[in-house]
Write an enzyme that holds these catalytic residues in place. Structure first.
Site, PDB file in Angstrom:
ATOM      1  N   LYS A   1       0.699  -1.759  -0.129  1.00 14.11           N
ATOM      2  CA  LYS A   1       0.112  -0.558   0.014  1.00 14.11           C
ATOM      3  C   LYS A   1       0.776   1.356   0.131  1.00 14.11           C
ATOM      4  CE  LYS A   1      -2.052   1.509   4.049  1.00 14.11           C
ATOM      5  NZ  LYS A   1      -1.542   2.705   4.128  1.00 14.11           N
ATOM      6  N   ASN A   2       2.276   1.248   0.726  1.00 16.30           N
ATOM      7  CA  ASN A   2       2.000   2.412   1.368  1.00 16.30           C
ATOM      8  C   ASN A   2       3.690   3.185  -0.056  1.00 16.30           C
ATOM      9  OD1 ASN A   2       1.551   3.438   3.487  1.00 16.30           O
ATOM     10  ND2 ASN A   2       3.151   2.817   4.654  1.00 16.30           N
TER      11      ASN A   2
ATOM     12  N   ARG B   1      -3.694  11.091   4.282  1.00 16.24           N
ATOM     13  CA  ARG B   1      -2.697  11.638   4.890  1.00 16.24           C
ATOM     14  C   ARG B   1      -1.054  11.853   3.310  1.00 16.24           C
ATOM     15  NH1 ARG B   1       0.904  14.616   8.123  1.00 16.24           N
ATOM     16  NH2 ARG B   1       3.322  13.684   8.069  1.00 16.24           N
TER      17      ARG B   1
ATOM     18  N   CYS C   1      -4.191  13.250  12.548  1.00 16.84           N
ATOM     19  CA  CYS C   1      -4.723  12.077  13.019  1.00 16.84           C
ATOM     20  C   CYS C   1      -4.588  10.887  14.136  1.00 16.84           C
ATOM     21  CB  CYS C   1      -4.255  11.364  11.799  1.00 16.84           C
ATOM     22  SG  CYS C   1      -2.878  10.243  12.208  1.00 16.84           S
TER      23      CYS C   1
ATOM     24  N   ARG D   1       1.108  14.545  12.894  1.00 22.96           N
ATOM     25  CA  ARG D   1       2.089  14.284  11.796  1.00 22.96           C
ATOM     26  C   ARG D   1       2.191  15.323  11.163  1.00 22.96           C
ATOM     27  NH1 ARG D   1      -0.340   8.511  10.023  1.00 22.96           N
ATOM     28  NH2 ARG D   1       1.735   8.939   8.447  1.00 22.96           N
TER      29      ARG D   1
ATOM     30  N   ASP E   1       5.929  19.684   8.098  1.00 21.22           N
ATOM     31  CA  ASP E   1       6.625  20.939   7.333  1.00 21.22           C
ATOM     32  C   ASP E   1       8.056  20.402   7.332  1.00 21.22           C
ATOM     33  OD1 ASP E   1       6.930  18.671  10.302  1.00 21.22           O
ATOM     34  OD2 ASP E   1       8.620  20.243  11.177  1.00 21.22           O
TER      35      ASP E   1
ATOM     36  N   ASP F   1       4.555   0.220  12.393  1.00 16.29           N
ATOM     37  CA  ASP F   1       3.790  -0.309  11.278  1.00 16.29           C
ATOM     38  C   ASP F   1       3.050  -1.629  12.266  1.00 16.29           C
ATOM     39  OD1 ASP F   1       3.146   2.140   9.791  1.00 16.29           O
ATOM     40  OD2 ASP F   1       3.412   1.689   8.624  1.00 16.29           O
TER      41      ASP F   1
ATOM     42  N   ILE G   1       8.609   6.468  16.753  1.00 14.03           N
ATOM     43  CA  ILE G   1       7.702   7.056  15.379  1.00 14.03           C
ATOM     44  C   ILE G   1       6.988   8.013  16.102  1.00 14.03           C
ATOM     45  CG2 ILE G   1       7.431   6.942  13.114  1.00 14.03           C
ATOM     46  CD1 ILE G   1      10.438   5.736  14.011  1.00 14.03           C
TER      47      ILE G   1
ATOM     48  N   ARG H   1      -8.670  -0.413   4.708  1.00  9.42           N
ATOM     49  CA  ARG H   1      -7.965   0.896   4.120  1.00  9.42           C
ATOM     50  C   ARG H   1      -6.524   0.207   3.897  1.00  9.42           C
ATOM     51  NH1 ARG H   1      -6.336   5.138   7.792  1.00  9.42           N
ATOM     52  NH2 ARG H   1      -4.349   5.254   6.175  1.00  9.42           N
TER      53      ARG H   1
HETATM   54  C1  UD1 Z   1       4.887   6.444   6.527  1.00  3.93           C
HETATM   55  C2  UD1 Z   1       3.792   5.636   6.457  1.00  3.93           C
HETATM   56  C3  UD1 Z   1       3.468   5.208   7.284  1.00  3.93           C
HETATM   57  C4  UD1 Z   1       4.543   5.053   8.244  1.00  3.93           C
HETATM   58  C5  UD1 Z   1       4.812   5.766   8.558  1.00  3.93           C
HETATM   59  C6  UD1 Z   1       6.977   6.007   9.484  1.00  3.93           C
HETATM   60  C7  UD1 Z   1       2.742   5.893   3.762  1.00  3.93           C
HETATM   61  C8  UD1 Z   1       1.516   5.937   3.506  1.00  3.93           C
HETATM   62  N1  UD1 Z   1       2.624   6.014   5.654  1.00  3.93           N
HETATM   63  O1  UD1 Z   1       4.033   7.495   6.751  1.00  3.93           O
HETATM   64  O2  UD1 Z   1       2.480   3.529   7.538  1.00  3.93           O
HETATM   65  O3  UD1 Z   1       3.673   4.180   9.989  1.00  3.93           O
HETATM   66  O4  UD1 Z   1       5.945   6.357   7.194  1.00  3.93           O
HETATM   67  O5  UD1 Z   1       7.587   4.545   9.134  1.00  3.93           O
HETATM   68  O6  UD1 Z   1       3.532   5.227   3.660  1.00  3.93           O
HETATM   69  N2  UD1 Z   1       7.008  13.910  10.615  1.00  3.93           N
HETATM   70  C9  UD1 Z   1       7.472  15.406  10.864  1.00  3.93           C
HETATM   71  N3  UD1 Z   1       7.253  16.390   9.961  1.00  3.93           N
HETATM   72  C10 UD1 Z   1       6.931  16.062   8.462  1.00  3.93           C
HETATM   73  C11 UD1 Z   1       6.611  14.427   8.544  1.00  3.93           C
HETATM   74  C12 UD1 Z   1       6.606  13.702   9.120  1.00  3.93           C
HETATM   75  O7  UD1 Z   1       7.865  15.662  12.213  1.00  3.93           O
HETATM   76  O8  UD1 Z   1       7.293  16.804   7.864  1.00  3.93           O
HETATM   77  C13 UD1 Z   1       7.730  13.091  12.308  1.00  3.93           C
HETATM   78  C14 UD1 Z   1       6.204  12.618  11.803  1.00  3.93           C
HETATM   79  O9  UD1 Z   1       4.884  13.008  12.564  1.00  3.93           O
HETATM   80  C15 UD1 Z   1       6.371  11.220  12.633  1.00  3.93           C
HETATM   81  C16 UD1 Z   1       7.862  10.767  11.924  1.00  3.93           C
HETATM   82  O10 UD1 Z   1       8.176  12.627  11.601  1.00  3.93           O
HETATM   83  O11 UD1 Z   1       6.494  11.001  14.329  1.00  3.93           O
HETATM   84  C17 UD1 Z   1       7.508   9.894  10.718  1.00  3.93           C
HETATM   85  O12 UD1 Z   1       6.754  10.586  10.042  1.00  3.93           O
HETATM   86  P1  UD1 Z   1       7.474   9.875   8.602  1.00  3.93           P
HETATM   87  O13 UD1 Z   1       8.022   9.195   7.957  1.00  3.93           O
HETATM   88  O14 UD1 Z   1       6.862  10.609   7.407  1.00  3.93           O
HETATM   89  O15 UD1 Z   1       5.719   9.417   7.571  1.00  3.93           O
HETATM   90  P2  UD1 Z   1       4.529   8.904   7.050  1.00  3.93           P
HETATM   91  O16 UD1 Z   1       5.424   9.195   5.845  1.00  3.93           O
HETATM   92  O17 UD1 Z   1       3.969   9.764   6.847  1.00  3.93           O
END
Ligand code: UD1
Length: 422
Positions: A22-23, A94, A118, A123, A126, A308, A330, A400
């Site tokens: 999915k991801n 997201r 969420c 999340r 930035d 996950d 995370i 989902r």
């Molecule tokens: C992706 C996966 C999700 C998985 C996660 C971590 C998809 C669609 N989703 O989510 O299933 O749980 O990776 O392996 O691929 N953060 C910030 N600012 C940002 C972006 C992230 O502070 O701009 C923080 C997030 O809140 C979180 C951490 O960074 O605490 C990691 O998030 P991130 O790796 O970005 O996860 P996603 O890409 O949202």
């Protein structure tokens, strides 16, 4: 809303085919926005999140054709007729923010709704926005929307992420393929889904090096062409189904599974006393007799233990011999399954990002509520292990991320059925 009724206590035997990730699919689909030519994804999972991304792309002018019951997706973004990712679609998922980078790179402008919070934490996005700014975009936040502009096009840059973000790495990688000059992404995510995206983009004509390591170098090109690309195996679905015979006893072969997708997880299964074997066709997990040993697990970016799979691992450890500690590094609020598991008799104490699980002899079936995608499936696993019936309510989260869960587990002997909501 549908519910899933699980009657526990049956050992599982058989094989489960693992779908495309999915991801990975959610980041490969926006890559269509980078090219005028069609791109085709094979091995796509049939999930509601994938449909949501299809709807979002269609709203931007992409023609999306689904074949083989959704397993093959062809997307053609010859003309982008709209450059706004609307709140009504983005709020559902997201990963919608992943259209921002490609739209900006192709059209020099993009408007995308902010995804908002969420269930598993704030999340923010930035890091995505900072990466776009580093590539030369002007960003303004107005009325809940990101307004991004790069009238002269994007320009390569060195971007050092302060910490690993899967989504921000993907957005920057997508955007940088069409930026002028060289982009270097430091402290980039190394997840197999990033490698899959990079390989697809390379097949489209992008120049990318270092994917799979924490430094990715992208040499911008003028245009990308069409491609047919198979989506990588879903390592999270894989790990989830590997846990099914672990909680119930029995032996299940997960077809398409590869150890390199999920090594840290396999090490933990081994430490818990389970046998994992790489076969010609996949990964086979066996639990004969004997207790599950208590273990400690800390979630980390790849190649560490995936966040996950934390909820599902907790379901296993509820009946381990001794006390296990799970540390979630995370997301700040990812133990919502703990009180639901406690309703089934689990002994779990949550303290900030740490959960201490003291194994009990047996879980007992109960009505429970799914709070997020991975939490839902952890409750199903717990239900398979428990005595009696477990009714998992609010399973729309499950749909989902898991296709045909009842069928896949049912084929291995699980007593599981979907109860259609009103
Ligand atoms: C992706 C996966 C999700 C998985 C996660 C971590 C998809 C669609 N989703 O989510 O299933 O749980 O990776 O392996 O691929 N953060 C910030 N600012 C940002 C972006 C992230 O502070 O701009 C923080 C997030 O809140 C979180 C951490 O960074 O605490 C990691 O998030 P991130 O790796 O970005 O996860 P996603 O890409 O949202």
């Amino acid at each position: 809303m549908d519910s899933i009724l699980v009657t526990g206590g049956t050992a599982l035997h058989g094989e489960i085919p693992i779908a495309g990730a999915k991801n990975a699919c959610l980041t490969l689909m926006p890559a269509t926005l980078l090219s005028e030519d069609p791109i085709t994804l094979t091995n796509a999972p049939r999930l509601s999140d994938i449909k949501t991304m299809g709807t979002l792309l269609e709203s931007l002018g992409t023609e999306v054709t689904s074949m083989q019951d959704g397993k093959v997706l062809t997307m053609s973004s010859h003309n982008l007729t709209n450059l706004t990712a609307d709140y009504d679609i983005v709020r559902k998922m997201r990963a919608s923010i992943l259209v921002l980078g490609p739209m900006l790179a192709r059209a020099g402008q993009a408007i995308a709704s902010l995804p908002g919070g969420c269930a598993i934490g704030a999340r923010p996005v930035d890091l995505h926005l900072k990466a776009m700014e580093a590539l030369g975009a002007q960003i303004e936040l107005r009325d809940g929307y990101v307004h991004a502009k790069a009238p002269q096009g994007l320009k390569g840059a060195t971007i050092e992420f302060p910490f690993v973000s899967v989504g921000a790495t993907e957005n920057a990688l997508l955007a940088a393929t069409l930026a002028r000059g060289t982009t270097i992404l430091k402290q980039a995510a190394r997840e197999p889904e990033i490698v899959d995206l990079a390989e697809c983009l390379i097949a489209m004509g992008a120049q990318i090096d270092g994917h799979g390591t924490s430094t990715i170098t992208i040499q911008g090109v003028d245009r990308l062409h069409g491609v047919t690309h198979p989506v990588v195996t879903d390592r999270i679905e894989l790990g989830t189904y590997m846990l099914a015979p672990a909680v119930t006893g029995g032996e299940v072969e997960c077809i398409g599974g590869k150890i390199e997708l999920i090594e840290a997880f396999c090490e933990k299964l081994d430490a818990a006393g389970l046998s994992v074997e790489q076969t010609q066709r996949g990964l086979k997990v066996k639990r004969t007799n004997g207790d599950i040993k208590a273990i400690n697990v800390t979630t980390e970016p790849f190649p560490g233990f995936p966040t996950d799979l934390q909820a599902q691992m907790m379901a296993l450890l509820c009946t381990a011999n001794g006390t296990s500690v799970l540390e979630e590094k995370i997301f700040e609020n990812r133990f919502m399954h703990a009180p639901e598991l406690a309703r089934m008799g689990a002994q779990i104490e949550v303290n900030g990002g740490m959960a201490t699980v003291t194994g009990v002899e047996r879980l007992k079936g109960a009505p429970v509520m799914a709070t997020d995608l991975r939490a839902s499936v952890s409750l199903i696993l717990a239900g398979l292990a428990a005595e009696g019936e477990t009714l998992v309510n609010r399973v729309y989260h499950l749909d989902r991320g898991y296709e045909r869960v009842e069928e896949k587990l049912g084929n291995c002997g699980a007593k599981i059925e979907r109860i259609k909501g009103q």
